[in-house]
Design a protein around this motif. Structure first.
Motif, mmCIF file in Angstrom:
data_model
loop_
_atom_site.group_PDB
_atom_site.id
_atom_site.type_symbol
_atom_site.label_atom_id
_atom_site.label_comp_id
_atom_site.label_asym_id
_atom_site.label_seq_id
_atom_site.Cartn_x
_atom_site.Cartn_y
_atom_site.Cartn_z
ATOM 1 N N GLU A 290 0.830 -1.201 0.000
ATOM 2 C CA GLU A 290 0.000 0.000 0.000
ATOM 3 C C GLU A 290 0.867 1.255 0.000
ATOM 4 O O GLU A 290 0.592 2.211 -0.728
ATOM 5 C CB GLU A 290 -0.930 -0.012 1.214
ATOM 6 C CG GLU A 290 -1.936 1.122 1.211
ATOM 7 C CD GLU A 290 -3.023 0.941 2.255
ATOM 8 O OE1 GLU A 290 -3.760 1.916 2.510
ATOM 9 O OE2 GLU A 290 -3.153 -0.170 2.816
ATOM 10 N N LYS B 150 2.417 1.611 -3.475
ATOM 11 C CA LYS B 150 1.462 1.960 -4.524
ATOM 12 C C LYS B 150 0.983 3.396 -4.404
ATOM 13 O O LYS B 150 0.869 4.114 -5.407
ATOM 14 C CB LYS B 150 0.273 0.996 -4.466
ATOM 15 C CG LYS B 150 -0.738 1.228 -5.580
ATOM 16 C CD LYS B 150 -1.776 0.118 -5.611
ATOM 17 C CE LYS B 150 -2.708 0.281 -6.800
ATOM 18 N NZ LYS B 150 -3.690 -0.818 -6.895
ATOM 19 N N MET B 151 0.712 3.842 -3.173
ATOM 20 C CA MET B 151 0.089 5.151 -2.981
ATOM 21 C C MET B 151 1.092 6.274 -2.752
ATOM 22 O O MET B 151 0.807 7.427 -3.068
ATOM 23 C CB MET B 151 -0.898 5.092 -1.813
ATOM 24 C CG MET B 151 -2.076 4.182 -2.076
ATOM 25 S SD MET B 151 -3.329 4.302 -0.784
ATOM 26 C CE MET B 151 -4.557 3.131 -1.378
ATOM 27 N N ARG C 272 -9.808 2.577 1.519
ATOM 28 C CA ARG C 272 -8.757 3.600 1.429
ATOM 29 C C ARG C 272 -8.345 3.842 -0.016
ATOM 30 O O ARG C 272 -8.135 4.985 -0.441
ATOM 31 C CB ARG C 272 -7.539 3.177 2.257
ATOM 32 C CG ARG C 272 -7.789 3.161 3.754
ATOM 33 C CD ARG C 272 -6.486 3.008 4.518
ATOM 34 N NE ARG C 272 -5.802 1.761 4.232
ATOM 35 C CZ ARG C 272 -5.987 0.619 4.877
ATOM 36 N NH1 ARG C 272 -6.865 0.564 5.865
ATOM 37 N NH2 ARG C 272 -5.306 -0.457 4.561
ATOM 38 N N LYS C 273 -8.268 2.772 -0.780
ATOM 39 C CA LYS C 273 -7.881 2.893 -2.186
ATOM 40 C C LYS C 273 -8.925 3.703 -2.948
ATOM 41 O O LYS C 273 -8.597 4.599 -3.738
ATOM 42 C CB LYS C 273 -7.732 1.512 -2.804
ATOM 43 C CG LYS C 273 -7.320 1.486 -4.275
ATOM 44 C CD LYS C 273 -6.981 0.051 -4.691
ATOM 45 C CE LYS C 273 -6.693 -0.018 -6.173
ATOM 46 N NZ LYS C 273 -7.891 0.093 -7.010
ATOM 47 N N SER C 274 -10.203 3.409 -2.687
ATOM 48 C CA SER C 274 -11.278 4.147 -3.341
ATOM 49 C C SER C 274 -11.260 5.613 -2.932
ATOM 50 O O SER C 274 -11.417 6.508 -3.771
ATOM 51 C CB SER C 274 -12.626 3.515 -2.983
ATOM 52 O OG SER C 274 -13.689 4.258 -3.514
ATOM 53 N N GLU D 47 -8.419 7.318 -4.758
ATOM 54 C CA GLU D 47 -8.710 7.496 -6.186
ATOM 55 C C GLU D 47 -9.719 8.617 -6.408
ATOM 56 O O GLU D 47 -9.572 9.421 -7.332
ATOM 57 C CB GLU D 47 -9.232 6.178 -6.764
ATOM 58 C CG GLU D 47 -8.152 5.112 -6.895
ATOM 59 C CD GLU D 47 -8.715 3.769 -7.322
ATOM 60 O OE1 GLU D 47 -7.940 2.928 -7.793
ATOM 61 O OE2 GLU D 47 -9.944 3.546 -7.175
#
Length: 1016
Positions: free
Chosen positions: A407, A410-411, A753-755, A758
Motif C-alpha cells: 500500500e 502503490k500510494m 482507502r484505495k477508493s 482514487e
C-alpha cells in the motif's frame, strides 16, 4: 575457487566484513539474510563505517567547534556540495551532540534508521529501538538547506515532548526549533513554521494548510508560502497515512436551519424496530428502511414523502438510525460537560475539536438529549494522503509497516525498510486462544492477569473500548487486584504518562484502550525520570498549594499499593528537605498559596532546568541567589539527586522483573488489522528484554459481528472439543481460520482507502489549481493580481463569443445580437453608453470588412465603425500584456477551428481589449491610489473564488455518494465521478470568472454605493 570479496549492488565488501555484519543479526534466519531488505541494510553499513571512522575526530571538538560545524555544512552546500557529500560527517556531529546533551549515543542500527529516513523511505523499527532519537539525524541533515523540516507526530503531547527533548540536540548545534500545537495564536504558529525544524501533529499541520487557503490576506498566512512543504518525517506513519486515511480533514461552516429536526428524528428512530422497519449492515455502517419502515415513519412524521425536497426527513431519520445502531456511548464517544466527544478508535484518546460530518454528530447529540450544535457545511477538506503527497520528500518511521508495504509503495512510492534491532528479540508470542463466548474470554483474561500478578510480573491488557476496559476493571476489583486503567475518560487520560511509567514495575497491572500511538515505552522496573518526578511532587506539592487537584483535569491517583517503595538516599532527603523549606517560605510570601496548576508548572519548569543546566551551574545559581530563596534551582538539584536513586531502584527492580519473565501483554480481541495487533505485541520484549504476549479472542467479538463472518462452525467445533463454551482452544486450524477472517477485513479496509484516494485524486488536481491561484493572488506582486484580472476578463469575453459564433460558418449565421447583449450586460453602465447605438447589422458589416485582412496593429486595433477602446495600454508592461494575450488567442489549440477562425480571433481581441481598457480607465478615474485598488481586487477575487469553491465541495461530496448508484447500470463509479467532477469544476471556474469581473466593474462604476464587494 576462493572468493575474497563479495559484490553487492555494485559495492565491494570483504568477506570478513560481511561475516561481521551477519554476526550482528543474531537470531535472524539464514533464508532472511538473502532477502532484498537485508541486502539494502547491508549496503547502509558503508555509511555506518564512515560515521564510526569520523567519531574519534568529532569527539575531540569543543562544544563551540561542534556548533560551528552547522555553519560549515551550510557553506559547503552553498558552494555546490550535496547532502550526500556531507551526510556521514553530519550524522557523526549529531551523534556526538546527542551524547553530550542527552547522554544518548546513536547505535549503529540507529544510524541506518536515520539514513533510511533521509532517503525518503519508511524505517520499520521495533518498539523501544529509539525512533525518536533516529529522527534527529535526518531532521538535522535536511534542515541544513534552510527550507524547513517538519517532524509530524500523532498528538500534541508527543510533539511537545520531542520538541523539548530532541530539540536540545538541534538547538545545541545552532538550529532553531519550533513547536505548533492546538490553541496557539497565528503569530506564534508563523514564527514556529519559520524555524529550521518544526514539531507538530498531523491534524494541526493539515488544518493550518486548509486555514491558510481560507485566509483573506497575506498577513493571515502562517506557513512558509509559496513553498510550505519541503521534507517531513512522520512518526507512526502507518497510523497517520493508513488508519487515519479513512477520515478526511474538514473545516466546516455553520448552518443551523434544520437543527430542530434532529430531536424529532431521534424520537422516531426509537420507535422503529430493526428487522421490521429497517435493516443494518455493520461492515459499512449503512441502514436501509423497509417498506413497512417508510410507511410507519411517514405516518408518524405526517408527511407524504420522506424524500420530499421541500420537507426532507429522510437524511435526518437515517442519521438518527445510524446514531442508534452504530455510535455507542463509551465506545465511539463519551459525554462530558454536555457535549458528545469523539474517541479516536486507534489511540483511545478523546478528540475535542473533531466532529462527525453530514449530520451524524447532531444525530448523536439528539440521541443523548444534548444541545444540538449547528449543522456543518464543508468549506475546505483534504485527506492525509493528499496532504503528505504535497511534500517533495517524505519519510516515516513506525514499528509496524511491513504488512502494509504494498500500500505504501502503490500510494506514496515509499518502500519499507526493516531496520535490525540492536539486540535480538527474545519475546515469546503464545498461541491465540479462541472462545465461543465473551463471558468465557473475560473470565480467562481475569484469571491470567491474577496468575501473573501472583508471580509479580507486570501485565498490560489491551482492550478495544472504554466499555470493555471498565468491565475488566470491575472483575479485577472484585478479586482485590490493584490495577490502573488508561482510557479516554479524563480522570484516567490525564495520568497517561504516569500510568505508562509505572506499567513495567513489579506487580503492575495496566488496562489500556488501544496502545497504538501512546508513544511512550514501557520500561521494566519503571521509568526513573517519571518516578523521580513523582517523588519530588509528593514531597513538595503539598507545601506549595492547599488546593486539591481537579480530578477531571489531573486524573485519579495511580494505584501504587502493590509497588515496592522507592528508597531515597540521605543526600536526596537532605536536598528535598532544603527545597521544602524554601517552598514553605515562598508559599507564605504568596499569601493563600499557589494554585495547583501553578505549583505543578513550577516543578515541571524546575525539572526542565535540571536537563539544560548541569549540577555545578545549578549549585552556583543557588549560592549566588541564596538571599532570594531560589526555589526552582533547589528543586532541580533535588530532582537530579533523586533521579540517581530512582535509576538504581529501576535497574534493580528491572532485573528482578526480567528474571520473572518480563512484561506480559494480553490482547482481548483481534483488531481489524494484523499491524495493530503487532503494535500491542511490540510493547513487550523491547531492546532485547524478555516478555510474552497472548491474544484471547471471542467469536462474539465486534470484528466478527461487524463483518458478518460465519463463526458458527467455530462455536460448534469449540463446544465439541471442550464440552464447555467457556473453555478455549488453541488449535492451529481454528486460529488459522480466524486470522484469515482478519485478513479479509484488512482487504476490505484497503479497498475503502484505495477508493478514497482514487476519488480524492480527482479533487486533488482541482484543489491544487484553486489553492495555487489563491496563493498567487495573496502572495504575488501587484502585476500578478492585475494580470489575473486581465485573464479573467479575456476568458469571460471568450466564453460569450464561443457561445454565439461558429468558426466553420459565415458571420451572417452567428448570434451577433446575443453576443452584444451579453457583452454589455457584463459591463453594465461601463459599456452601455459606448454600445448603445450599435446593433447586429453594424457588427455584421464590420466583420465583413475585417475578413481577409492581411495584418493589424496589435496595439491600436479596433473593429471598423466601432468605438475605439480607451487609450489605457500605456507603458511597456501593459503593452506587453496586450501583446501576450493576442499571442495566446492565436495559439489557442482548444478553440474550434474553421474558415472564419481569423475573424473570431479578431472579435476576441477587440472585445477583450475594450473591456480591459475600459476597466483600467474607470479605475484610473476613481482617483484611488494603487495600494487601495490592489486590496479591493484581491478581496473580490479571493471572496468569489472561496464562495464557488465551497459550493463545489458540497457538489463533489454529493456526487461521490450519487455515482455509486450508477454501478447498477454497469457504469464505473470512478469514471463517472471524474467526468462529472471535471464538468462541475469547469462550470465553477467559469462562474468565478464571470462574477469576479461583474463585481469589479460594478464596484468601480459606483464605489460609494458599493457597501459590499458583491452579493451572492
Amino acid at each position: 575457487m576462493e572468493f575474497s570479496s563479495l559484490v553487492v549492488l555494485g559495492f565491494d565488501y570483504s568477506f570478513c566484513g560481511f561475516q561481521e555484519k551477519v554476526g550482528t543479526w543474531k537470531g535472524t534466519k539464514w533464508k532472511d539474510l538473502w532477502s532484498l531488505n537485508n541486502w539494502v541494510v547491508l549496503d547502509y553499513y558503508r555509511l555506518v563505517s564512515s560515521v564510526n571512522d569520523l567519531e574519534p575526530r568529532i569527539q575531540r571538538l569543543s562544544d563551540e567547534q561542534l556548533r560551528v560545524k552547522t555553519a560549515e555544512f551550510r557553506l559547503r552546500l552553498s558552494q555546490g556540495e550535496t547532502l550526500a557529500d556531507i551526510q556521514a560527517e553530519a550524522f557523526a556531529v549529531v551523534r556526538e551532540a546527542a551524547r553530550r546533551k542527552l547522554g544518548m549515543r546513536h547505535f549503529d542500527v540507529q544510524i541506518i534508521g536515520g539514513a533510511v529516513l533521509h532517503d525518503g523511505c519508511i524505517a520499520e523499527m521495533k518498539t523501544g529501538e529509539g525512533k525518536t532519537l533516529v529522527s534527529t539525524l535526518a531532521a538535522y541533515l535536511n534542515a541544513l538547506t534552510g527550507n524547513g523540516v517538519h517532524v509530524v507526530t500523532v498528538n500534541d503531547y508527543l510533539a511537545q515532548r520531542d520538541a523539548e527533548w530532541m530539540g536540545r540536540v538541534h538547538r545545541f548545534l545552532g538550529l532553531s526549533v519550533g513547536l505548533v500545537q492546538g490553541g496557539m495564536p497565528a503569530d506564534e504558529r508563523r514564527a514556529n513554521y519559520g524555524c529550521d525544524i518544526t514539531y507538530t501533529n498531523n491534524s494541526e499541520l493539515g488544518f493550518d494548510y486548509l486555514r491558510d487557503n481560507l485566509s483573506r490576506n497575506k498577513g493571515q498566512l502562517v506557513m512558509r508560502w509559496p513553498k510550505p512543504f519541503h521534507f517531513a518525517i512522520v512518526d507512526e506513519v502507518d497510523s497517520v497515512l493508513i488508519d487515519e486515511g479513512r477520515n478526511p480533514l474538514l473545516i466546516s461552516g455553520e448552518d443551523s436551519k434544520d437543527a430542530a429536526r434532529y430531536p424529532v428524528a431521534a424520537k422516531v428512530a426509537e420507535l422503529l424496530q430493526q428487522g421490521t422497519h429497517y435493516n443494518v449492515e455493520l461492515k459499512d455502517n449503512s441502514v436501509d428502511l423497509t417498506e413497512e419502515g417508510v410507511a410507519f415513519a411517514e405516518m408518524v412524521l405526517e408527511t407524504n414523502d420522506l424524500w420530499d425536497e421541500n420537507d426532507p426527513w429522510a437524511r435526518f431519520l437515517m442519521n438518527a438510525l445510524k446514531a442508534k445502531e452504530f455510535y455507542r456511548r463509551d465506545v465511539q464517544y463519551i459525554v462530558r460537560n454536555g457535549k458528545a466527544l469523539i474517541i479516536n478508535e486507534l489511540t483511545g484518546r478523546v478528540e475535542e475539536k473533531r466532529r462527525w460530518s453530514e449530520g451524524i454528530h447532531q444525530a448523536v447529540e439528539a440521541k443523548e438529549g444534548l444541545k444540538i450544535q449547528a449543522d456543518s457545511v464543508v468549506v475546505a477538506q483534504i485527506t492525509y494522503q493528499s496532504l503528505f503527497k504535497l511534500y517533495p520528500k517524505l519519510s516515516g518511521m513506525t514499528g509496524t509497516a511491513k504488512t502494509e508495504e504494498k500500500e505504501f509503495l502503490k500510494m506514496f512510492k515509499m518502500p519499507v525498510i526493516e531496520v535490525p534491532t540492536n539486540l535480538p528479540n527474545i519475546r515469546h508470542d503464545l498461541p491465540i486462544q479462541a472462545f465461543a463466548t465473551a463471558r468465557g474470554k473475560w473470565e480467562y483474561v481475569r484469571a491470567e492477569v491474577e496468575s501473573m500478578f501472583r508471580l509479580g510480573r507486570p501485565v498490560l491488557v489491551g482492550t478495544t473500548s472504554v466499555e470493555n476496559s471498565e468491565y475488566l476493571s470491575e472483575l479485577l476489583k472484585y478479586r482485590n487486584i490493584p490495577h490502573n486503567v488508561l482510557n479516554a475518560r479524563p480522570k484516567y487520560a490525564a495520568r497517561e504518562a504516569e500510568i505508562i511509567a509505572q506499567a513495567g514495575r513489579k506487580h503492575a497491572i495496566t488496562i489500556s484502550t488501544n496502545m497504538a500511538g501512546r508513544g511512550t515505552d514501557i520500561i521494566l522496573g519503571g521509568n526513573p525520570k517519571m518516578l523521580a518526578k513523582e517523588v519530588v511532587e509528593d514531597s513538595i506539592l503539598p507545601l506549595m498549594t492547599q488546593e486539591p487537584p481537579n480530578v477531571e483535569t489531573e486524573g485519579v491517583s495511580t494505584s501504587q499499593e502493590s509497588f515496592a517503595k522507592i528508597k531515597v538516599g540521605p543526600t536526596s532527603l537532605a536536598l528535598l528537605a532544603k527545597a521544602a523549606l524554601m517552598t514553605k517560605y515562598v508559599s507564605k510570601s504568596e499569601g493563600n498559596g499557589l494554585s495547583y496548576q501553578k505549583a505543578k508548572s513550577i516543578i515541571s519548569e524546575s525539572i526542565e532546568m535540571s536537563h539544560t543546566l548541569g549540577m555545578e551551574e545549578l549549585e552556583k545559581c543557588i549560592s549566588e541567589e541564596a538571599e532570594m530563596y531560589p526555589l526552582q534551582p533547589a528543586i532541580a538539584v533535588a530532582y537530579i539527586s533523586v533521579l540517581k536513586d530512582c535509576e538504581l531502584h529501576s535497574y534493580n527492580e528491572g532485573n528482578e522483573v526480567k528474571r520473572l519473565g518480563g512484561l506480559h501483554v494480553i490482547g482481548t480481541s483481534l483488531h481489524e488489522s494484523r499491524r495493530i495487533d503487532n503494535q500491542l505485541r511490540g510493547r513487550a520484549g523491547r531492546q532485547g528484554d524478555p516478555g510474552s504476549t497472548r491474544f484471547m479472542v471471542s467469536l462474539q467479538d465486534e470484528m466478527f459481528r461487524k463483518f458478518n463472518f460465519d463463526t458458527e462452525w467455530a462455536v460448534r467445533l469449540i463446544s465439541k472439543i471442550t464440552n464447555d463454551e467457556d473453555i478455549p482452544i488453541e488449535g492451529h486450524t481454528i486460529v488459522k481460520q480466524l486470522l484469515a477472517l482478519q485478513m479479509n477485513a484488512e482487504k476490505y479496509f484497503f479497498g475503502i482507502r484505495k477508493s478514497l484516494v482514487e476519488f480524492d485524486e480527482v479533487l486533488e488536481v482541482q484543489r491544487k489549481h484553486v489553492y495555487n491561484l489563491r496563493q498567487l493572488i495573496l502572495t504575488g506582486d501587484s502585476e500578478s493580481c492585475c494580470e489575473q484580472i486581465f485573464q479573467y476578463m479575456q476568458a469571460v469575453v471568450d466564453e460569450i463569443i464561443f457561445g454565439t459564433v461558429d468558426p466553420q460558418k459565415p458571420p451572417e449565421n452567428w448570434s451577433l445580437a446575443k453576443l452584444l447583449d451579453e457583452f454589455v450586460r457584463i459591463g453594465g453602465k461601463l459599456l452601455a453608453d459606448s454600445f448603445e447605438e450599435i446593433g447586429e447589422g453594424d457588427l455584421l458589416s464590420s466583420l465583413e470588412q475585417t475578413h481577409g485582412l492581411g495584418s493589424i496593429d496589435v496595439n491600436s486595433f479596433s473593429l471598423p465603425g466601432f468605438p475605439v477602446p480607451p487609450k489605457t495600454f500605456r507603458g511597456i508592461r501593459k503593452k506587453n500584456s496586450s501583446f501576450r494575450r493576442w499571442l495566446a488567442i492565436c495559439a489557442d489549440d482548444t478553440a474550434k477551428k474553421g474558415r472564419y477562425i481569423g475573424t473570431v480571433n479578431l472579435l476576441r481581441k477587440y472585445f477583450g481589449d475594450f473591456l480591459i481598457s475600459s476597466y483600467l480607465q474607470i479605475v484610473q478615474d476613481s482617483g484611488y491610489d494603487d495600494a487601495y485598488v490592489q486590496e479591493i481586487e484581491r478581496e473580490v477575487i479571493v471572496k468569489t473564488l472561496d464562495y464557488f469553491w465551497r459550493d463545489h465541495l458540497i457538489n463533489m461530496n454529493r456526487l461521490s455518494s450519487a455515482v455509486n448508484v450508477r454501478s447498477f447500470g454497469h457504469r464505473n463509479p470512478l469514471e463517472e465521478y471524474k467526468i462529472d467532477g471535471c464538468r462541475f469544476f469547469i462550470s465553477m471556474l467559469s462562474a468565478t470568472r464571470r462574477l469576479t469581473v461583474e463585481s469589479l466593474v460594478h464596484y468601480w462604476s459606483s464605489p460609494m454605493e458599493s457597501e459590499e464587494l458583491y452579493t451572492s
